[in-house]
Design a protein around this motif. Structure first.
Motif, PDB file in Angstrom:
ATOM      1  N   GLU A 149       0.828  -1.252   0.055  1.00 58.21           N
ATOM      2  CA  GLU A 149      -0.113  -0.002  -0.085  1.00 58.21           C
ATOM      3  C   GLU A 149       0.878   1.236   0.000  1.00 58.21           C
ATOM      4  N   SER A 150       2.219   1.280   0.679  1.00 57.69           N
ATOM      5  CA  SER A 150       2.924   2.532   0.862  1.00 57.69           C
ATOM      6  C   SER A 150       3.441   2.916  -0.702  1.00 57.69           C
ATOM      7  N   LEU A 151       3.615   1.933  -1.469  1.00 56.10           N
ATOM      8  CA  LEU A 151       3.976   1.906  -2.883  1.00 56.10           C
ATOM      9  C   LEU A 151       2.921   2.405  -3.476  1.00 56.10           C
ATOM     10  N   ILE A 152       1.680   1.962  -3.413  1.00 56.70           N
ATOM     11  CA  ILE A 152       0.513   2.256  -4.255  1.00 56.70           C
ATOM     12  C   ILE A 152       0.040   3.702  -4.103  1.00 56.70           C
ATOM     13  N   VAL A 153       0.127   4.113  -2.862  1.00 57.73           N
ATOM     14  CA  VAL A 153      -0.506   5.448  -2.382  1.00 57.73           C
ATOM     15  C   VAL A 153       0.721   6.612  -2.710  1.00 57.73           C
ATOM     16  N   GLY A 154       1.631   6.133  -2.528  1.00 64.17           N
ATOM     17  CA  GLY A 154       3.011   7.104  -2.659  1.00 64.17           C
ATOM     18  C   GLY A 154       4.075   6.938  -3.564  1.00 64.17           C
ATOM     19  N   GLY A 155       3.569   6.228  -4.698  1.00 66.37           N
ATOM     20  CA  GLY A 155       4.219   5.733  -5.745  1.00 66.37           C
ATOM     21  C   GLY A 155       5.382   6.974  -6.150  1.00 66.37           C
ATOM     22  N   PRO A 156       5.026   8.062  -6.573  1.00 69.17           N
ATOM     23  CA  PRO A 156       6.085   9.103  -6.783  1.00 69.17           C
ATOM     24  C   PRO A 156       6.811   9.378  -5.764  1.00 69.17           C
ATOM     25  N   LEU A 157       6.420   9.596  -4.811  1.00 68.21           N
ATOM     26  CA  LEU A 157       7.296   9.763  -3.362  1.00 68.21           C
ATOM     27  C   LEU A 157       8.383   8.827  -3.118  1.00 68.21           C
ATOM     28  N   VAL A 158       7.890   7.801  -3.277  1.00 73.19           N
ATOM     29  CA  VAL A 158       8.954   6.584  -3.189  1.00 73.19           C
ATOM     30  C   VAL A 158       9.885   6.465  -4.224  1.00 73.19           C
ATOM     31  N   LYS A 159       9.345   6.732  -5.643  1.00 69.73           N
ATOM     32  CA  LYS A 159      10.410   6.865  -6.636  1.00 69.73           C
ATOM     33  C   LYS A 159      11.356   7.737  -6.335  1.00 69.73           C
ATOM     34  N   ALA A 160      11.152   9.004  -5.709  1.00 70.59           N
ATOM     35  CA  ALA A 160      11.651  10.173  -5.713  1.00 70.59           C
ATOM     36  C   ALA A 160      12.993  10.156  -4.870  1.00 70.59           C
ATOM     37  N   LEU A 161      12.885   8.816  -3.920  1.00 68.49           N
ATOM     38  CA  LEU A 161      13.788   8.653  -2.878  1.00 68.49           C
ATOM     39  C   LEU A 161      14.608   7.491  -2.943  1.00 68.49           C
ATOM     40  N   ALA A 162      14.082   6.501  -3.630  1.00 68.69           N
ATOM     41  CA  ALA A 162      14.618   4.930  -3.614  1.00 68.69           C
ATOM     42  C   ALA A 162      15.805   5.115  -4.534  1.00 68.69           C
ATOM     43  N   ARG A 163      16.968   4.653  -4.250  1.00 66.87           N
ATOM     44  CA  ARG A 163      18.119   4.339  -5.243  1.00 66.87           C
ATOM     45  C   ARG A 163      18.109   2.762  -5.948  1.00 66.87           C
ATOM     46  N   PRO A 164      18.741   2.848  -7.020  1.00 63.86           N
ATOM     47  CA  PRO A 164      18.607   1.630  -7.820  1.00 63.86           C
ATOM     48  C   PRO A 164      19.051   0.359  -6.669  1.00 63.86           C
ATOM     49  N   GLY A 165      18.235  -0.508  -6.888  1.00 58.53           N
ATOM     50  CA  GLY A 165      18.392  -1.829  -6.041  1.00 58.53           C
ATOM     51  C   GLY A 165      18.130  -1.531  -4.493  1.00 58.53           C
ATOM     52  N   GLN A 166      17.600  -0.406  -4.039  1.00 63.58           N
ATOM     53  CA  GLN A 166      17.200  -0.207  -2.666  1.00 63.58           C
ATOM     54  C   GLN A 166      15.936  -1.155  -2.092  1.00 63.58           C
ATOM     55  N   ILE A 167      15.322  -1.227  -3.048  1.00 65.13           N
ATOM     56  CA  ILE A 167      13.972  -1.942  -2.570  1.00 65.13           C
ATOM     57  C   ILE A 167      13.958  -3.386  -3.312  1.00 65.13           C
TER      58      ILE A 167
END
Length: 432
Positions: A149-167
């Motif tokens: 759900e955290s990825l579903i509701v906050g996709g752009p926020l997560v994508k802005a923070l995550a580095r490649p391979g971090q998830i």
């Protein structure tokens, strides 16, 4: 690989693949994912050391027992009123030994997510997992993500923070895709095939679903999960969320993500490559396998989960999805394509409707009818005029406008209120 940015979850990109023992923080430790992760950690003390645990606060006795077995440094509960009972439970477990630090309140899990460790396993259920997800990424932790759900509701926020391979995904379907994708590059991928068990109502028509009970919906044929996830599996909302999640994790367009019903739940998902090959990841239904991938990648954890006995005959079946009886996947694709706050509205409305169904206030088929009505009211159900941004309506940020946590929270608050109102009205109409 193409010159496009790496997807959020990429088996080819290793984020700090520490070879030694990893310090782990487990969020949602008393739930299904958390308890199985603890089982894995206790069986592999040479690989994992759990340093902190968080839970909602409804099972403080289990939380205290987990804390003692793992000798954690800190425990957290979301419900502050649970602290006295937790202190007593810890005292009973520890006796005269020093007890772990106790954190409490809505932000306690978020604080633990940023604490020193190698990996944060987010096994919280619901969109309340967004803040801990963002905190773990911001702190530079590897994120083993079971809280879709955290990825579903906050996709752009997560994508802005995550580095490649971090998830590293922990859902069985996305762990399967993650592993199958290791066999090729993104340019080689033709489509992702997400499997669905079909839930307890596979094969029923919409008319046959009108009178199903809570007990019927909770009787999942292959998986043992919490009540919310189990009902989401019965409506196939869970599968709709996974389609959005696959799009966000692997940067694959929605029209190249397919859902197929596989009742045995042996094949957890598949990747079809451009040369015609399809790679399927298969194990008996057991979440300890995906959890081991999330915590240990790129190393395999010996005997993490049972393997098949190939000396015994078995049949594996695949069926197309019945979109009329189960419209949730199509609606999820719609809100996923809208982007912005649309997935948050969809998810929040669904959570409210599932709660109403579990409480006996809403018929089963009214869950998706109500969610669809909430989405339509917020964003409209018609195709926007040519040249218009389909996301730019009713408070949904236009393409190119950064999504904020405030946007998500506002959209969720509105969706929950409208879903409660519509559900109450639907319940009255059902009794009439």
């Amino acid at each position: 690989m193409s010159d496009r940015p790496a997807p959020l979850a990429d088996p080819h990109v290793l984020f700090d693949p520490a070879a030694g023992r990893r310090d782990i923080v487990i969020l949602g430790s008393t739930g299904s994912i958390g308890t199985q992760a603890i089982d894995l950690a206790l069986r592999h003390p040479d690989r994992f050391r759990v340093t902190a645990l968080s839970a909602a606060g409804g099972r403080v006795g289990l939380l205290a027992e987990q804390a003692r077995l793992l000798r954690v440094k800190a425990v957290a509960v979301a419900r502050e009123e649970a602290v006295p009972a937790l202190k007593k439970a810890l005292s009973d477990q520890y006796g005269t030994e020093p007890m772990p630090e106790i954190l409490a309140g809505p932000g306690a899990a978020t604080e633990l997510a940023a604490s020193p460790c190698h990996t944060v396993l987010n096994g919280i259920t619901g969109s309340i997992g967004l803040a801990p997800t963002l905190a773990a990424l911001r702190a530079g932790r590897t994120l083993a993500l079971a809280n879709k759900e955290s990825l579903i509701v906050g996709g752009p926020l997560v994508k802005a923070l995550a580095r490649p391979g971090q998830i590293i995904p922990v859902d069985s379907e996305h762990a399967a895709l993650f592993q199958a994708l290791a066999a090729g590059t993104r340019a080689d991928v033709r489509k992702l095939v997400v499997t669905a068990s079909g839930g307890p109502f596979r094969g029923r028509t919409r008319a046959e679903l009108a009178d199903v009970t809570v007990e019927d919906a909770l009787a999942h044929p292959t998986w043992a999960m919490g009540p919310v996830i189990t009902v989401n599996s019965a409506t196939l909302v869970n599968k709709g969320l996974e389609v959005i999640e696959a799009h966000l994790l692997y940067d694959i367009p929605f029209d190249r993500i397919e859902v197929v019903v596989h009742p045995q739940s042996y094949v957890h998902s598949m990747v079809e490559f451009t040369d015609g090959s399809t790679l399927a990841q298969a194990t008996p239904p057991d979440m300890r396998g995906p959890i081991a991938v999330g915590l240990g990648w790129p190393r395999r954890i010996p005997d993490a989960a049972p393997a098949f006995d190939w000396t015994k005959a078995s049949a594996w079946e695949f069926f197309p999805l019945d979109t009329e009886a189960f419209p949730s996947v199509g609606l999820a694709r719609h809100v996923g394509a809208l982007g912005g706050t649309a997935p948050a509205v969809f998810n929040a409305a669904n959570e409210e409707c599932v709660e109403a169904f579990l409480a006996g206030r809403l018929p089963f088929t009214a869950i998706m009818d109500t969610v669809s009505a909430v989405v339509d009211e917020r964003f409209g159900s018609t195709v926007p005029p040519a040249g218009a941004d389909p996301a730019e309506r009713n408070g949904n940020p236009a393409t190119g406008t950064p999504l904020t946590v405030h946007d998500v929270l506002e959209a969720e608050t509105w969706a929950r209120a409208r879903a409660r109102e519509m559900a109450a009205r639907a319940a009255v109409e059902a009794r009439a």
